[in-house]
Write a protein that holds these residues in place. Structure first.
Motif, mmCIF file in Angstrom:
data_model
loop_
_atom_site.group_PDB
_atom_site.id
_atom_site.type_symbol
_atom_site.label_atom_id
_atom_site.label_comp_id
_atom_site.label_asym_id
_atom_site.label_seq_id
_atom_site.Cartn_x
_atom_site.Cartn_y
_atom_site.Cartn_z
ATOM 1 N N TYR A 214 37.389 10.202 86.963
ATOM 2 C CA TYR A 214 38.628 10.638 86.332
ATOM 3 C C TYR A 214 38.258 11.702 85.322
ATOM 4 O O TYR A 214 37.423 11.479 84.450
ATOM 5 C CB TYR A 214 39.344 9.471 85.653
ATOM 6 N N MET A 215 38.857 12.876 85.460
ATOM 7 C CA MET A 215 38.470 13.999 84.614
ATOM 8 C C MET A 215 39.584 14.354 83.663
ATOM 9 O O MET A 215 40.762 14.199 83.965
ATOM 10 C CB MET A 215 38.120 15.211 85.475
ATOM 11 N N LYS A 216 39.174 14.860 82.518
ATOM 12 C CA LYS A 216 40.124 15.419 81.572
ATOM 13 C C LYS A 216 39.429 16.580 80.878
ATOM 14 O O LYS A 216 38.195 16.624 80.812
ATOM 15 C CB LYS A 216 40.605 14.384 80.569
ATOM 16 N N PRO A 217 40.199 17.529 80.364
ATOM 17 C CA PRO A 217 39.588 18.671 79.685
ATOM 18 C C PRO A 217 38.828 18.214 78.443
ATOM 19 O O PRO A 217 39.162 17.186 77.847
ATOM 20 C CB PRO A 217 40.782 19.549 79.289
ATOM 21 N N PRO A 218 37.803 18.958 78.043
ATOM 22 C CA PRO A 218 37.083 18.618 76.817
ATOM 23 C C PRO A 218 38.047 18.580 75.628
ATOM 24 O O PRO A 218 39.075 19.260 75.634
ATOM 25 C CB PRO A 218 36.081 19.764 76.652
ATOM 26 N N PRO A 219 37.748 17.767 74.596
ATOM 27 C CA PRO A 219 38.633 17.657 73.433
ATOM 28 C C PRO A 219 38.947 19.026 72.832
ATOM 29 O O PRO A 219 38.063 19.860 72.671
ATOM 30 C CB PRO A 219 37.835 16.795 72.448
ATOM 31 N N GLY A 220 40.224 19.240 72.539
ATOM 32 C CA GLY A 220 40.648 20.473 71.890
ATOM 33 C C GLY A 220 40.841 21.647 72.823
ATOM 34 O O GLY A 220 41.272 22.706 72.403
ATOM 35 N N LEU A 221 40.533 21.473 74.101
ATOM 36 C CA LEU A 221 40.613 22.601 75.028
ATOM 37 C C LEU A 221 42.050 22.969 75.350
ATOM 38 O O LEU A 221 42.431 24.123 75.323
ATOM 39 C CB LEU A 221 39.844 22.285 76.308
ATOM 40 N N PHE A 222 42.866 21.974 75.649
ATOM 41 C CA PHE A 222 44.259 22.224 75.986
ATOM 42 C C PHE A 222 45.157 21.412 75.070
ATOM 43 O O PHE A 222 44.805 20.333 74.651
ATOM 44 C CB PHE A 222 44.547 21.876 77.451
ATOM 45 N N SER A 223 46.338 21.932 74.816
ATOM 46 C CA SER A 223 47.218 21.293 73.853
ATOM 47 C C SER A 223 48.133 20.237 74.456
ATOM 48 O O SER A 223 48.743 19.481 73.734
ATOM 49 C CB SER A 223 48.055 22.357 73.137
ATOM 50 N N SER A 224 48.242 20.182 75.783
ATOM 51 C CA SER A 224 49.116 19.182 76.386
ATOM 52 C C SER A 224 48.502 18.659 77.668
ATOM 53 O O SER A 224 47.685 19.334 78.296
ATOM 54 C CB SER A 224 50.489 19.792 76.674
ATOM 55 N N PRO A 225 48.889 17.456 78.102
ATOM 56 C CA PRO A 225 48.326 16.922 79.344
ATOM 57 C C PRO A 225 48.798 17.681 80.579
ATOM 58 O O PRO A 225 48.227 17.548 81.634
ATOM 59 C CB PRO A 225 48.809 15.475 79.363
ATOM 60 N N THR A 226 49.837 18.469 80.464
ATOM 61 C CA THR A 226 50.328 19.242 81.606
ATOM 62 C C THR A 226 49.824 20.676 81.515
ATOM 63 O O THR A 226 50.576 21.617 81.605
ATOM 64 C CB THR A 226 51.869 19.224 81.652
ATOM 65 N N SER A 227 48.518 20.836 81.332
ATOM 66 C CA SER A 227 47.944 22.174 81.172
ATOM 67 C C SER A 227 47.631 22.841 82.500
ATOM 68 O O SER A 227 47.264 24.006 82.515
ATOM 69 C CB SER A 227 46.695 22.097 80.312
ATOM 70 N N ASP A 228 47.722 22.101 83.598
ATOM 71 C CA ASP A 228 47.472 22.737 84.882
ATOM 72 C C ASP A 228 48.753 23.401 85.370
ATOM 73 O O ASP A 228 49.849 23.045 84.975
ATOM 74 C CB ASP A 228 46.943 21.733 85.911
ATOM 75 N N SER A 229 48.582 24.374 86.211
ATOM 76 C CA SER A 229 49.716 25.142 86.711
ATOM 77 C C SER A 229 50.443 24.371 87.806
ATOM 78 O O SER A 229 49.817 23.711 88.633
ATOM 79 C CB SER A 229 49.215 26.478 87.271
ATOM 80 N N LYS A 230 51.760 24.456 87.833
ATOM 81 C CA LYS A 230 52.509 23.816 88.912
ATOM 82 C C LYS A 230 52.401 24.617 90.202
ATOM 83 O O LYS A 230 52.802 24.152 91.257
ATOM 84 C CB LYS A 230 53.961 23.614 88.515
ATOM 85 N N TYR A 231 51.844 25.826 90.140
ATOM 86 C CA TYR A 231 51.712 26.692 91.315
ATOM 87 C C TYR A 231 50.341 26.595 91.975
ATOM 88 O O TYR A 231 50.202 26.855 93.154
ATOM 89 C CB TYR A 231 51.986 28.149 90.936
ATOM 90 N N ASP A 232 49.321 26.248 91.208
ATOM 91 C CA ASP A 232 47.963 26.216 91.734
ATOM 92 C C ASP A 232 47.184 25.150 90.982
ATOM 93 O O ASP A 232 47.033 25.233 89.757
ATOM 94 C CB ASP A 232 47.308 27.587 91.563
ATOM 95 N N SER A 233 46.661 24.156 91.701
ATOM 96 C CA SER A 233 45.968 23.041 91.054
ATOM 97 C C SER A 233 44.625 23.440 90.451
ATOM 98 O O SER A 233 44.026 22.656 89.713
ATOM 99 C CB SER A 233 45.766 21.898 92.054
ATOM 100 N N SER A 234 44.135 24.632 90.746
ATOM 101 C CA SER A 234 42.860 25.072 90.167
ATOM 102 C C SER A 234 43.067 26.060 89.015
ATOM 103 O O SER A 234 42.108 26.632 88.526
ATOM 104 C CB SER A 234 41.977 25.697 91.248
ATOM 105 N N LEU A 235 44.313 26.244 88.595
ATOM 106 C CA LEU A 235 44.632 27.146 87.483
ATOM 107 C C LEU A 235 45.054 26.317 86.275
ATOM 108 O O LEU A 235 45.936 25.463 86.375
ATOM 109 C CB LEU A 235 45.759 28.105 87.880
ATOM 110 N N PHE A 236 44.402 26.569 85.154
ATOM 111 C CA PHE A 236 44.708 25.863 83.918
ATOM 112 C C PHE A 236 45.060 26.886 82.852
ATOM 113 O O PHE A 236 44.509 27.978 82.825
ATOM 114 C CB PHE A 236 43.508 25.023 83.467
#
Length: 169
Positions: free
Chosen positions: A17-39
């Motif tokens: 189970y992966m999550k971004p490193p602490p402080g990297l993104f401001s919300s849990p929905t930081s991935d793009s709804k258009y491309d799962s490899s875009l953050f």
């Protein structure tokens, strides 16, 4: 950026189970709804985008200090190599100029033409004879259908990234 020794991180038997490193993104929905490899990370004034493709990572945005911080955070967790300013990726040539960023696929297209052995051919308005009825049982089989499949897949990719040439392809 390039992740070194990516193959050493593959074929896991455990659930990961992966999550971004602490402080990297401001919300849990930081991935793009258009491309799962875009953050992406947006602030009120800036935006940073991170695109992952296998072992390659493209990072861009409006704030160079946020980009530098993100690069350092990634280097803290993974062995990474900074490849510098993006000039070519996935068949796209990238040119940064004062008026903006320009993309083209000249090299990709020329490589396809060479693979097909058509570099000395002349262009025509209609590449096929009109109103011909092709039949499966007519004609010779290809000696190596692998190159044909590669060309078809590459042309499909070209039409996805260049919809203006879809009809010609």
């Amino acid at each position: 950026m390039d992740v070194k020794n990516i193959v050493l991180h593959s074929d896991l038997k455990e659930d990961i189970y992966m999550k971004p490193p602490p402080g990297l993104f401001s919300s849990p929905t930081s991935d793009s709804k258009y491309d799962s490899s875009l953050f992406l990370r947006k602030t009120s004034t800036d935006c940073v985008l991170l695109l992952v493709y296998v072992d390659a990572i493209i990072i861009t945005g409006t704030d160079s200090s946020l980009i530098t911080s993100l690069q350092q955070q990634l280097k803290d967790y993974f062995h990474m190599k900074d490849l510098g300013t993006l000039t070519y990726s996935l068949g796209l040539e990238v040119h940064n100029v004062a008026s903006g960023v320009f993309l083209n696929q000249h090299k990709y297209t020329q490589d396809l033409i060479s693979l097909a052995g058509l570099q000395d051919s002349s262009s025509v308005d209609t590449p096929l004879e009109l109103n011909v009825k092709y039949r499966r049982e007519e004609g010779d089989l290809l000696p190596d259908p692998t190159i044909f499949r590669q060309l078809v897949g590459s042309l499909n990719y070209l039409t996805i990234t260049r919809p203006d040439i879809s009809f010609a392809v």
